[in-house]
Design an enzyme around this catalytic site. Structure first.
Site, PDB file in Angstrom:
ATOM      1  N   SER A  18     -51.402   1.482  20.562  1.00  0.00           N
ATOM      2  CA  SER A  18     -50.837   2.718  21.097  1.00  0.00           C
ATOM      3  C   SER A  18     -50.939   2.853  22.508  1.00  0.00           C
ATOM      4  O   SER A  18     -52.138   2.617  22.912  1.00  0.00           O
ATOM      5  CB  SER A  18     -51.064   4.136  20.348  1.00  0.00           C
ATOM      6  OG  SER A  18     -50.475   4.929  21.127  1.00  0.00           O
ATOM      7  N   LYS A  69     -44.722  10.434  10.367  1.00  0.00           N
ATOM      8  CA  LYS A  69     -43.761  11.714  10.983  1.00  0.00           C
ATOM      9  C   LYS A  69     -43.119  12.425   9.882  1.00  0.00           C
ATOM     10  O   LYS A  69     -43.102  13.498  10.273  1.00  0.00           O
ATOM     11  CB  LYS A  69     -42.485  10.797  11.606  1.00  0.00           C
ATOM     12  CG  LYS A  69     -43.160  10.298  13.143  1.00  0.00           C
ATOM     13  CD  LYS A  69     -42.137   9.584  13.886  1.00  0.00           C
ATOM     14  CE  LYS A  69     -42.582   8.908  15.197  1.00  0.00           C
ATOM     15  NZ  LYS A  69     -41.607   8.376  15.941  1.00  0.00           N
ATOM     16  N   ASN A  90     -42.943  14.222  15.865  1.00  0.00           N
ATOM     17  CA  ASN A  90     -43.989  13.462  16.599  1.00  0.00           C
ATOM     18  C   ASN A  90     -44.736  14.141  17.671  1.00  0.00           C
ATOM     19  O   ASN A  90     -45.754  13.801  18.171  1.00  0.00           O
ATOM     20  CB  ASN A  90     -43.160  12.297  17.452  1.00  0.00           C
ATOM     21  CG  ASN A  90     -42.665  12.812  18.645  1.00  0.00           C
ATOM     22  OD1 ASN A  90     -42.480  14.197  18.789  1.00  0.00           O
ATOM     23  ND2 ASN A  90     -42.602  11.983  19.665  1.00  0.00           N
ATOM     24  N   ASP A 105     -38.560  12.536  20.478  1.00  0.00           N
ATOM     25  CA  ASP A 105     -38.243  11.161  20.559  1.00  0.00           C
ATOM     26  C   ASP A 105     -36.641  11.096  21.191  1.00  0.00           C
ATOM     27  O   ASP A 105     -36.587  10.235  21.813  1.00  0.00           O
ATOM     28  CB  ASP A 105     -38.140  10.554  19.436  1.00  0.00           C
ATOM     29  CG  ASP A 105     -39.632  10.222  18.719  1.00  0.00           C
ATOM     30  OD1 ASP A 105     -40.636   9.896  19.655  1.00  0.00           O
ATOM     31  OD2 ASP A 105     -39.966  10.076  17.560  1.00  0.00           O
ATOM     32  N   GLY A 130     -27.885   1.870  13.393  1.00  0.00           N
ATOM     33  CA  GLY A 130     -28.941   2.268  12.314  1.00  0.00           C
ATOM     34  C   GLY A 130     -28.899   3.815  12.039  1.00  0.00           C
ATOM     35  O   GLY A 130     -28.083   4.648  12.596  1.00  0.00           O
ATOM     36  N   ASN A 154     -24.297   1.258  10.525  1.00  0.00           N
ATOM     37  CA  ASN A 154     -25.408   0.819   9.721  1.00  0.00           C
ATOM     38  C   ASN A 154     -25.047  -0.234   8.543  1.00  0.00           C
ATOM     39  O   ASN A 154     -24.042  -0.332   8.058  1.00  0.00           O
ATOM     40  CB  ASN A 154     -26.006   2.012   9.053  1.00  0.00           C
ATOM     41  CG  ASN A 154     -27.373   1.699   8.737  1.00  0.00           C
ATOM     42  OD1 ASN A 154     -28.234   1.388   9.334  1.00  0.00           O
ATOM     43  ND2 ASN A 154     -27.859   2.376   7.343  1.00  0.00           N
ATOM     44  N   MET A 218     -34.311   0.624  21.352  1.00  0.00           N
ATOM     45  CA  MET A 218     -35.511   1.680  21.161  1.00  0.00           C
ATOM     46  C   MET A 218     -36.613   0.927  21.304  1.00  0.00           C
ATOM     47  O   MET A 218     -37.922   1.349  21.546  1.00  0.00           O
ATOM     48  CB  MET A 218     -35.309   2.602  19.953  1.00  0.00           C
ATOM     49  CG  MET A 218     -34.272   3.531  20.222  1.00  0.00           C
ATOM     50  SD  MET A 218     -34.583   4.801  18.925  1.00  0.00           S
ATOM     51  CE  MET A 218     -33.135   5.844  19.020  1.00  0.00           C
ATOM     52  N   TYR A 220     -39.512  -2.180  22.702  1.00  0.00           N
ATOM     53  CA  TYR A 220     -39.808  -2.828  23.941  1.00  0.00           C
ATOM     54  C   TYR A 220     -40.833  -3.922  23.830  1.00  0.00           C
ATOM     55  O   TYR A 220     -41.450  -4.001  22.627  1.00  0.00           O
ATOM     56  CB  TYR A 220     -40.201  -1.776  24.857  1.00  0.00           C
ATOM     57  CG  TYR A 220     -41.374  -1.127  24.445  1.00  0.00           C
ATOM     58  CD1 TYR A 220     -41.333  -0.039  23.776  1.00  0.00           C
ATOM     59  CD2 TYR A 220     -42.742  -1.794  24.812  1.00  0.00           C
ATOM     60  CE1 TYR A 220     -42.563   0.640  23.159  1.00  0.00           C
ATOM     61  CE2 TYR A 220     -43.872  -1.057  24.383  1.00  0.00           C
ATOM     62  CZ  TYR A 220     -43.706   0.077  23.562  1.00  0.00           C
ATOM     63  OH  TYR A 220     -44.759   0.507  22.891  1.00  0.00           O
ATOM     64  N   GLY A 241     -36.759   0.067  25.453  1.00  0.00           N
ATOM     65  CA  GLY A 241     -37.207   1.338  24.726  1.00  0.00           C
ATOM     66  C   GLY A 241     -38.558   2.006  25.653  1.00  0.00           C
ATOM     67  O   GLY A 241     -39.004   3.039  25.233  1.00  0.00           O
TER      68      GLY A 241
HETATM   69  P1  ATR Z   1     -37.136   3.921  11.624  1.00  0.00           P
HETATM   70  O1  ATR Z   1     -38.202   4.997  11.161  1.00  0.00           O
HETATM   71  O2  ATR Z   1     -37.670   2.969  12.578  1.00  0.00           O
HETATM   72  O3  ATR Z   1     -35.680   4.110  11.906  1.00  0.00           O
HETATM   73  P2  ATR Z   1     -36.139   3.141   8.874  1.00  0.00           P
HETATM   74  O4  ATR Z   1     -35.929   4.637   8.534  1.00  0.00           O
HETATM   75  O5  ATR Z   1     -36.861   2.486   8.068  1.00  0.00           O
HETATM   76  O6  ATR Z   1     -37.036   2.996  10.302  1.00  0.00           O
HETATM   77  O7  ATR Z   1     -34.811   2.666   9.434  1.00  0.00           O
HETATM   78  C1  ATR Z   1     -34.398   1.158   9.778  1.00  0.00           C
HETATM   79  C2  ATR Z   1     -33.003   1.133  10.100  1.00  0.00           C
HETATM   80  O8  ATR Z   1     -32.742   0.038  10.646  1.00  0.00           O
HETATM   81  C3  ATR Z   1     -32.098   1.208   8.881  1.00  0.00           C
HETATM   82  O9  ATR Z   1     -31.011   1.946   9.488  1.00  0.00           O
HETATM   83  C4  ATR Z   1     -31.784  -0.151   8.578  1.00  0.00           C
HETATM   84  O10 ATR Z   1     -30.742  -0.165   7.941  1.00  0.00           O
HETATM   85  P3  ATR Z   1     -30.533   0.028   6.486  1.00  0.00           P
HETATM   86  O11 ATR Z   1     -30.079   1.475   6.051  1.00  0.00           O
HETATM   87  O12 ATR Z   1     -29.451  -0.815   5.938  1.00  0.00           O
HETATM   88  O13 ATR Z   1     -31.797  -0.312   5.673  1.00  0.00           O
HETATM   89  C5  ATR Z   1     -32.039  -0.908   9.585  1.00  0.00           C
HETATM   90  N1  ATR Z   1     -32.034  -2.280   9.678  1.00  0.00           N
HETATM   91  C6  ATR Z   1     -33.503  -2.867   9.457  1.00  0.00           C
HETATM   92  N2  ATR Z   1     -33.312  -4.038   9.773  1.00  0.00           N
HETATM   93  C7  ATR Z   1     -32.051  -4.339   9.872  1.00  0.00           C
HETATM   94  C8  ATR Z   1     -31.314  -5.741  10.127  1.00  0.00           C
HETATM   95  N3  ATR Z   1     -32.034  -6.860  10.209  1.00  0.00           N
HETATM   96  N4  ATR Z   1     -30.086  -5.604  10.434  1.00  0.00           N
HETATM   97  C9  ATR Z   1     -29.667  -4.364  10.670  1.00  0.00           C
HETATM   98  N5  ATR Z   1     -30.189  -3.360  10.234  1.00  0.00           N
HETATM   99  C10 ATR Z   1     -31.344  -3.326   9.982  1.00  0.00           C
END
Ligand code: ATR
Length: 274
Positions: A18, A69, A90, A105, A130, A154, A218, A220, A241
């Site tokens: 962190s 979180k 957070n 955030d 996402g 998404n 987001m 980095y 990010g």
């Molecule tokens: P965070 O808290 O970081 O948002 P999360 O709640 O697990 O983590 O969400 C991850 C997001 O990244 C989701 O929108 C996921 O898509 P799905 O809903 O289809 O699972 C997306 N994601 C993860 N890997 C991906 C990839 N390789 N390509 C596209 N989207 C991806």
């Protein structure tokens, strides 16, 4: 420790990586606040017990990171509107008998875009990639900037639809789609997927980018992410990010200490330490 020195920390698992202690130490030095800020590793099944022990030891507040979180949102006795909207916390503030939960955030993201990148979101076409926790946290602050359009794309369409439904009453022109259905261009593209963590890239058509697009990941790191490289290759201005990280910390610091630190120098400092 002197009783004057207010203790804060960041709780996560893992936590060794962190950057929050360095950021808050820089803010404290800059604003002359008597505080310490440490890392706190909580067991995966022991978030509430860890918070209870911190409160008992005199801790005044904590940032919360992966994977706690949602636990923090459930534990808080009060939630800010943006924490409720994100259903994730957070930033915790501990005051007599109460645990206030906030989510900085999304505000950090918007402040980085508007103040640091000098990009006004008002009236713009915005694409959010996402629909997980990170995207959800960004929704209310992004909508608060009055974009002309906010499209959520998404991999799993149903999650994007649920997000749109949840925020439908918040104003703005909201819609959901799959990556394949994206119809560009957009003025602002925010990558809130966790794809960059595995050096993957959401399957975006290049037409979402123009030379006027700001593309923000987001994530980095020392090197640009694959998303940033793709966006740059198609003419967009790419941003990582790190600014969001520093800005969400500044927002938390302001909640705790009542003073808003300057972020530019701290962002530079964090950049050179990558
Ligand atoms: P965070 O808290 O970081 O948002 P999360 O709640 O697990 O983590 O969400 C991850 C997001 O990244 C989701 O929108 C996921 O898509 P799905 O809903 O289809 O699972 C997306 N994601 C993860 N890997 C991906 C990839 N390789 N390509 C596209 N989207 C991806």
């Amino acid at each position: 420790m002197s009783p004057k020195i207010a203790p804060y920390c960041v709780i996560g698992n893992p936590i060794a990586h962190s950057k929050s202690p360095a950021i808050h130490a820089a803010f404290a030095l800059q604003t002359g606040q008597d505080m310490v800020y440490e890392r706190c590793l909580a067991p995966l099944d022991g978030f509430a017990a860890t918070v209870a022990a911190l409160i008992a030891s005199g801790c005044r507040g904590a940032n919360v990171t992966v994977p706690f979180k949602l636990d923090a949102a459930a534990l808080a006795t009060t939630l800010s509107a943006r924490a409720q909207a994100a259903w994730a916390v957070n930033t915790l503030s501990f005051t007599e008998g109460a645990i206030a939960g906030d989510n900085t955030d999304g505000a950090g993201l918007v402040n980085d875009i508007v103040r640091n990148a000098l990009f006004s979101i008002a009236g713009k076409r915005v694409l959010l990639l996402g629909a997980g926790g990170a995207a959800r946290g960004a929704m209310l602050p992004l909508l608060g900037e009055s974009p002309a359009q906010l499209v959520i794309a998404n991999r799993t369409r149903a999650t994007a639809d649920a997000l749109v439904q949840h925020f439908a009453g918040q104003g703005g022109l909201l819609s959901a789609c799959e990556f394949a259905d994206l119809d560009g261009p957009f003025d602002l593209v925010v990558n809130a997927t966790s794809a960059s963590l595995s050096a993957a890239m959401p399957p975006l058509p290049a037409t979402v980018f123009t030379s006027a697009t700001l593309a923000l990941d987001m994530m980095y790191g020392k090197e640009p992410t694959v998303f940033m490289d793709f966006a740059s290759a198609h003419g967009a201005t790419a941003r990582d990010g790190l600014g969001m990280l520093v800005e969400q910390a500044a927002e938390a610091f302001a909640i705790w200490r009542g003073v808003r630190p300057e972020t530019a120098m701290v962002l530079e400092q964090m950049r050179s330490s990558l």
